[in-house]
Each structure stands twice: as structure tokens, then as C-alpha cells.
Design a protein around this motif. Structure first.
Motif, PDB file in Angstrom:
ATOM      1  N   UNK A 105       0.831  -1.202   0.000  1.00 19.46           N
ATOM      2  CA  UNK A 105       0.000   0.000   0.000  1.00 19.46           C
ATOM      3  C   UNK A 105       0.873   1.262   0.000  1.00 19.46           C
ATOM      4  N   UNK A 106       1.939   1.267   0.805  1.00 17.15           N
ATOM      5  CA  UNK A 106       2.859   2.403   0.841  1.00 17.15           C
ATOM      6  C   UNK A 106       3.556   2.589  -0.504  1.00 17.15           C
ATOM      7  N   UNK A 107       3.990   1.488  -1.096  1.00 20.54           N
ATOM      8  CA  UNK A 107       4.648   1.554  -2.400  1.00 20.54           C
ATOM      9  C   UNK A 107       3.703   2.096  -3.471  1.00 20.54           C
ATOM     10  N   UNK A 108       2.466   1.653  -3.455  1.00 17.25           N
ATOM     11  CA  UNK A 108       1.477   2.135  -4.421  1.00 17.25           C
ATOM     12  C   UNK A 108       1.224   3.629  -4.231  1.00 17.25           C
ATOM     13  N   UNK A 109       1.178   4.089  -2.985  1.00 17.60           N
ATOM     14  CA  UNK A 109       0.975   5.522  -2.725  1.00 17.60           C
ATOM     15  C   UNK A 109       2.151   6.329  -3.271  1.00 17.60           C
ATOM     16  N   UNK A 110       3.380   5.829  -3.068  1.00 12.92           N
ATOM     17  CA  UNK A 110       4.557   6.519  -3.614  1.00 12.92           C
ATOM     18  C   UNK A 110       4.503   6.532  -5.135  1.00 12.92           C
ATOM     19  N   UNK A 111       4.057   5.442  -5.734  1.00 16.78           N
ATOM     20  CA  UNK A 111       3.946   5.359  -7.191  1.00 16.78           C
ATOM     21  C   UNK A 111       2.928   6.367  -7.711  1.00 16.78           C
ATOM     22  N   UNK A 112       1.780   6.470  -7.029  1.00 16.76           N
ATOM     23  CA  UNK A 112       0.758   7.448  -7.436  1.00 16.76           C
ATOM     24  C   UNK A 112       1.296   8.871  -7.304  1.00 16.76           C
ATOM     25  N   UNK A 113       2.025   9.138  -6.215  1.00 12.14           N
ATOM     26  CA  UNK A 113       2.593  10.472  -6.006  1.00 12.14           C
ATOM     27  C   UNK A 113       3.603  10.801  -7.101  1.00 12.14           C
ATOM     28  N   UNK A 114       4.442   9.848  -7.446  1.00  7.00           N
ATOM     29  CA  UNK A 114       5.415  10.064  -8.514  1.00  7.00           C
ATOM     30  C   UNK A 114       4.703  10.364  -9.831  1.00  7.00           C
ATOM     31  N   UNK A 115       3.669   9.593 -10.130  1.00  7.76           N
ATOM     32  CA  UNK A 115       2.905   9.826 -11.355  1.00  7.76           C
ATOM     33  C   UNK A 115       2.292  11.211 -11.379  1.00  7.76           C
ATOM     34  N   UNK A 116       1.763  11.643 -10.240  1.00 16.81           N
ATOM     35  CA  UNK A 116       1.161  12.977 -10.169  1.00 16.81           C
ATOM     36  C   UNK A 116       2.219  14.051 -10.372  1.00 16.81           C
TER      37      UNK A 116
END
Length: 88
Positions: free
Chosen positions: A40-51
Motif C-alpha cells: 500500500x505504501x509503495x502504491x501511494x509513492x507510485x501514485x505520487x510520482x505519477x502525479x
């Protein structure tokens, strides 16, 4: 709580057994939940990077990026992003 059936590889099953046997986790469900929290933390970081990448592209399209071209412009853009996000 919801019950799920999952299929694990032999290596994943062995890892779960080792984690429980170590005493760090009381059971396989607890270890799996810990793994899901990390995912879940990794996915949140991935979404933040994409944004942030999307925002950078929008800035570039609007002409708000560092002047120049090629490697110098990329270095300047990353330096500015690091400055803004405190990662430098």
C-alpha cells in the motif's frame, strides 16, 4: 474481517512459515497484512510520482520549465523538483 483464499508459490509459503516461526508474526495472516501494508505504501509513492510527473509535463507544456534543452534542462528540472519537495 474478510477471508480470502490465495495461491502462493512454494517460496512464498516457505517465507511465511519462516516469518511465523521466527516469532515476529503470530500467524500467516498477520505476516500477509504486514506485506500488504508495505505494498500500500509503495502504491501511494507510485501514485505520487505519477502525479508529480504529470504536473512536470503540464509545466513544460505551459513553458514553465527550465530554459534550455537536452541534459541541462533535465538536470535543472530535477534540481527544482528536489528543491520543491525537499528530497535533495
Amino acid at each position: 474481517m474478510t477471508t480470502r483464499n490465495v495461491v502462493l508459490t512454494g517460496e512464498q509459503d516457505e517465507l511465511l512459515k519462516q516469518l511465523v516461526a521466527s516469532g515476529r508474526y503470530q500467524n500467516a495472516s498477520e505476516a500477509m497484512r504486514a506485506g500488504l501494508r508495505l505494498l500500500e505504501q509503495e502504491e501511494a509513492r507510485f501514485r505520487d510520482l505519477g502525479a508529480r510527473l504529470t504536473a512536470g509535463l503540464e509545466e513544460a507544456r505551459a513553458g514553465e520549465r527550465a530554459p534550455g534543452s537536452g541534459a541541462d534542462a533535465v538536470r535543472a528540472a530535477f534540481a527544482e523538483a528536489r528543491r520543491r519537495h525537499g528530497a535533495g
